[in-house]
Each structure stands twice: as structure tokens, then as C-alpha cells.
Scaffold this active site. Structure first.
Site, PDB file in Angstrom:
ATOM      1  N   SER A 139       0.824  -1.203   0.000  1.00 25.65           N
ATOM      2  CA  SER A 139       0.000   0.000   0.000  1.00 25.65           C
ATOM      3  C   SER A 139       0.857   1.252   0.000  1.00 25.65           C
ATOM      4  O   SER A 139       0.332   2.348  -0.084  1.00 25.65           O
ATOM      5  CB  SER A 139      -0.885  -0.003   1.242  1.00 25.65           C
ATOM      6  OG  SER A 139      -0.065   0.089   2.391  1.00 25.65           O
ATOM      7  N   CYS A 140       2.180   1.109   0.128  1.00 24.34           N
ATOM      8  CA  CYS A 140       2.993   2.312   0.325  1.00 24.34           C
ATOM      9  C   CYS A 140       3.979   2.607  -0.796  1.00 24.34           C
ATOM     10  O   CYS A 140       3.895   3.656  -1.419  1.00 24.34           O
ATOM     11  CB  CYS A 140       3.729   2.214   1.652  1.00 24.34           C
ATOM     12  SG  CYS A 140       2.585   2.328   3.040  1.00 24.34           S
TER      13      CYS A 140
END
Ligand SMILES: NC(=O)c1ccc[n+]([C@@H]2O[C@H](COP(=O)([O-])OP(=O)(O)OC[C@H]3O[C@@H](n4cnc5c(N)ncnc54)[C@H](O)[C@@H]3O)[C@@H](O)[C@H]2O)c1
Length: 429
Positions: free
Chosen positions: A268-269
């Protein structure tokens, strides 16, 4: 230290880990989310996400009465002294940061602070491009509430560095805590909250704190794409990139971490944050050539798995191929931007018959691909379903060489340390 009353808005990976962590340190925490199911689960001691130690600590905090969860943001902010904003900051189609959740929460907080007569500190935990906390969050709160930052409410930005899969451990033993503060009072409060966790606390201004987060992720992503590029060259030279990087990582200026070549980073990053930084740079009139190529290498890397399969099998049409590992890394059920998604999409395009297995991430992949692919309840069933196995996430349970007897194994993660059978291909070794 006296317990602090904390509200955390957004009870996903970052929010819930912080909420449970601060409750574990004997603070009184209220988790807020718009997702009623998540809230009910948290109140019942069920973690909505898989993270080692999280559910156990959640149960402990619930027992002590240190944590509760609600969909009522007004009550949560009114009853607490500090609010952490931990909602998602996804990518727009052009890679720029999407601030819709941040704007909504800022408006909500503005409306609540209008009615609150006590000082309240707002801290952004979400990853936001430099300028967002001051120009979007604080400005929105001020215009909606009619109050002033520094005078009526405190403002800070403290980026989150947790690694999924090790999130609880990272909260309790962080390498460092960064506090970007607008006012001393907020900075002091965050300092006191984090002091039990580490002595490595950096206090700085808000924009610098925001940039530290992007720079850390961009650097780590660069290290991975760099290693993958070296790995692709090593493969052509018949050299094992892992042996090369072992020697390279012994240099203290480089360190041995994030030098594992493979089928690309996900999660997600890294992808979203590097893309957001690229978009922000372009906005400012600067073309970030290095960062753009970090993303390019990462997108092409999973596709090499398909090329390796073609090398052995010729056409992949109607060929049975099993993917072991779907989560973007071991220890998590998160499939956001996972290389497995690109590999499945590419295999579907060429008409392969795909079977998948992952110990944690099956439901998420099922929600994405439905009946286009086959799902197996165990790794043994998944392996039995095909003659070709792609190792995509290096879960420990996939490391036994004996599992793959007689199969063609294409390893995207150096999951198997050594492979005695000849029908084995490593992506970069
Ligand atoms: N996941 C990580 O490992 C990680 C690590 C460091 C930083 N971050 C950053 O933390 C932020 C959150 O990431 P995440 O992975 O926890 O996201 P997530 O999607 O898991 O969680 C976000 C939560 O916010 C909730 N939400 C959305 N709007 C809301 C609102 N108006 N009120 C209350 N709740 C609302 C959603 O329902 C969801 O549960 C992002 O900016 C991310 O970049 C995440």
C-alpha cells in the site's frame, strides 16, 4: 506519564496498529471508522486485518478498558485530547495523491472543534505530500471551525514507518519517531507519548516530516529496483545476484537490507508513495528521472516471470500454472499493488489456466478475479494442480524443496535457497 485520551480516525493498518499500540502503553484510545463491520470486530476483539500480535494486544487492551471503537467521530473527538488522522491516501489515476478522505475528515473535525471549547491537537499520521497538513488539513479545519491553529487547536504531522507483517513490533520498537510540529504544545505531547518507545525522536517542522516519509519510501523502493536491475544483468551473466549483494551489503554505507532481488515491490505504500512524489515533483516543474525509472523497473519485473515460463513451456495457452503466494509480502494479507496481480493478469492474457494459494490473502484475490482462476485450500492441492509453480511470495511454508518434486519451479523470491533438480529458474539468479 498520565494516560492520554486519544482518538484515531481510520482503523486500517496504520490506524489500528497505532490505536492498539498506544492503548497497550496504558493510554485511553477510541478508534473511529466509517466501516461498521470493522468497528464491531474491533469491539469484539477481532482484528479486521492479519498482523502478528495485533489481535492479542487488542484483546488485552479491551480487557483493561483502554480501547474502544465507534463510528461516532463527534463523540470520539469531543472526549479526547489528541486525534490522529490515519485514513487512506490512495493514488489518483495519474499517480498523484487522492486527498478525498483527508478532506472529509478535516471537515468533520472542523465541525466538531467549532463546538469544543478545550484545546485539541490534530496529528496527521497518513502519508501526505508536503504541504498537505498545513494547506489542506489545517486550512479546512480553520475555515469550518473558525478557530486558529496554534491558538485554539494544535497541529502536527508524525509519519508512520511501520512495516506490514511486523507492524506491532515496529510500533513498540521503532527505529525512530519523527514529529513535525506547528506548535510546541503539540510537539511536547507527541514527544511524551512516544518517549516510552524510543530515544530516537526527531522534532522538526511539518513539511520536513511529510518529506521524510516520502524520501524514506522512495529510497527503499530505489534500493529494490536497483537490486532488481543488477539481478537482471547478473542473470544474463550466469551470476547469482544474492551472492553479489551479500558482498555489496557488507559495506556499512550500503547495509544488507532491501537488496533482495525478485519479482518487484508492492503493497500500500512504496508504489503509491513513489508515484505521488513523482506527480508532486512534476507539479513543481521538476522531472524526477530516477524515480520514474524505479517505477518502470518495478512494473516490468513481474512480467519476467511470464518470459521465464515461456522459455520452458513455449506457448502458455491452456498451460496449467500455480502461483504460490499472493500477498505483496509474507506476514500480511495485503494484496494492494502486489506483483501477483500483474502476473495473474499477464497469464490470463495469454490463456494460461491459473491456480493460486496463499495462507492469508485468498479472499482478497478472490474478490478481484472471481471465477477466472482456481483457488486451492492448501499449498499441496495447489501444487498438485499444475506442473509449473511460480513462487511469488516467500512465505516460510513454501521453502521446503521436497514439495516441488518433478515440477518446473519459477522462483520470484529466492524462496528455495538451493534447488537440486534442474527444472528450476530463479528470476535473477
Ligand atoms: N499500511 C501501512 O503499512 C502504512 C504504513 C505507513 C503509512 N501508511 C499510511 O497510513 C495511511 C492509512 O493507510 P492504511 O494502510 O492504514 O489504510 P487502510 O485503507 O487500511 O485504512 C484506512 C481506514 O480509514 C477508514 N476511513 C476512510 N474515511 C474515513 C472517515 N471519513 N472517517 C473514519 N474512517 C475513515 C477506512 O474505512 C479504512 O478502514 C495512508 O496514508 C498510508 O499511506 C500506511
Amino acid at each position: 506519564m498520565n494516560p492520554v485520551k486519544i482518538s484515531v480516525i481510520g482503523s486500517g493498518y496504520a490506524g489500528l496498529v497505532n490505536a492498539v499500540g498506544f492503548a497497550h502503553l496504558e493510554n485511553i484510545v477510541t478508534c473511529v471508522d466509517i466501516d461498521k463491520k470493522k468497528i464491531d470486530n474491533i469491539n469484539n476483539g477481532i482484528s479486521p486485518i492479519y498482523e502478528e500480535g495485533l489481535e492479542e494486544n487488542l484483546k488485552g487492551a479491551l480487557k483493561k478498558g483502554n480501547i474502544k471503537a465507534t463510528t461516532d467521530i463527534t463523540k470520539a473527538v469531543m472526549e479526547t485530547d489528541i486525534t490522529f488522522i490515519a485514513v487512506g491516501t490512495p493514488s489518483n489515476n495519474d499517480g498523484s495523491i487522492n486527498l478525498k478522505y483527508i478532506r472529509k475528515v478535516s471537515e468533520d473535525i472542523g465541525n466538531i472543534l467549532k463546538k469544543k471549547d478545550r484545546y485539541h491537537t490534530i496529528t496527521v499520521k497518513s502519508t501526505v505530500v508536503p504541504g498537505t497538513t498545513e494547506d489542506v488539513v489545517a486550512k479546512t479545519i480553520e475555515s469550518v471551525s473558525g478557530k486558529k491553529r496554534g491558538k485554539d487547536f494544535g497541529l502536527a504531522m508524525s509519519p508512520e514507518f511501520l512495516r506490514e507483517g511486523k507492524a506491532m513490533q515496529d510500533f513498540l520498537k521503532p527505529d525512530r519517531v519523527v514529529i513535525g510540529e506547528h506548535d510546541n504544545k503539540s510537539g511536547d505531547m507527541l514527544y511524551a507519548l512516544n518517549k516510552p518507545l524510543t530515544d530516537n525522536i526527531l522534532r522538526t517542522d511539518i513539511k520536513t516530516a511529510e518529506m521524510i516519509k516520502y524520501t524514506s519510501n522512495a529510497f527503499l523502493a530505489t534500493k529494490i529496483s536497483f537490486t532488481n536491475e543488477i539481478g537482471n544483468i547478473c542473470k544474463k551473466l550466469g551470476i547469482d545476484v544474492y551472492d553479489v549483494m551479500k558482498g555489496v551489503g557488507m559495506d556499512f554505507r550500503i547495509s544488507p537490507y532491501f537488496l533482495n532481488a525478485g519479482c518487484g515491490f508492492g503493497g500500500s505504500c512504496f508504489p503509491k508513495d513513489v508515484k505521488a512524489l513523482i506527480a508532486k515533483s512534476k507539479d513543481l516543474g521538476y522531472d524526477p528521472l530516477l524515480l520514474e525509472n524505479v517505477i518502470k523497473v518495478n512494473i516490468s519485473q513481474p512480467k519476467i516471470m511470464i518470459e521465464l515460463a515461456k522459455k520452458h513451456l513455449g506457448t502458455l495457452k491452456d498451460k496449467k500454472i500455480t502461483l504460490l503466494g499472493l500477498a505483496f509480502k509474507p506476514g500480511t494479507d495485503d494484496i494492494r499493488e502486489a506483483p501477483s496481480i500483474i502476473i495473474i493478469e499477464e497469464l490470463l492474457k495469454v490463456g494460461a489456466k491459473i491456480t493460486v494459494y496463499d495462507p492469508q490473502a485468498m479472499d482478497s484475490i478472490k474478490a478481484m478475479f472471481g471465477d477466472k482462476i482456481n483457488y486451492m485450500p492448501t499449498k499441496k492441492d495447489a501444487i498438485a494442480a499444475s506442473d509449473t509453480i511460480m513462487l511469488v511470495t516467500e512465505w516460510d511454508e513454501f521453502r521446503e524443496e521436497d514439495l516441488y518434486h518433478g515440477k518446473l519451479v519459477i522462483d520470484g523470491r529466492k524462496t528455495l535457497e538451493k534447488r537440486t533438480e534442474s527444472n528450476y529458474e530463479g528470476i535473477c539468479w
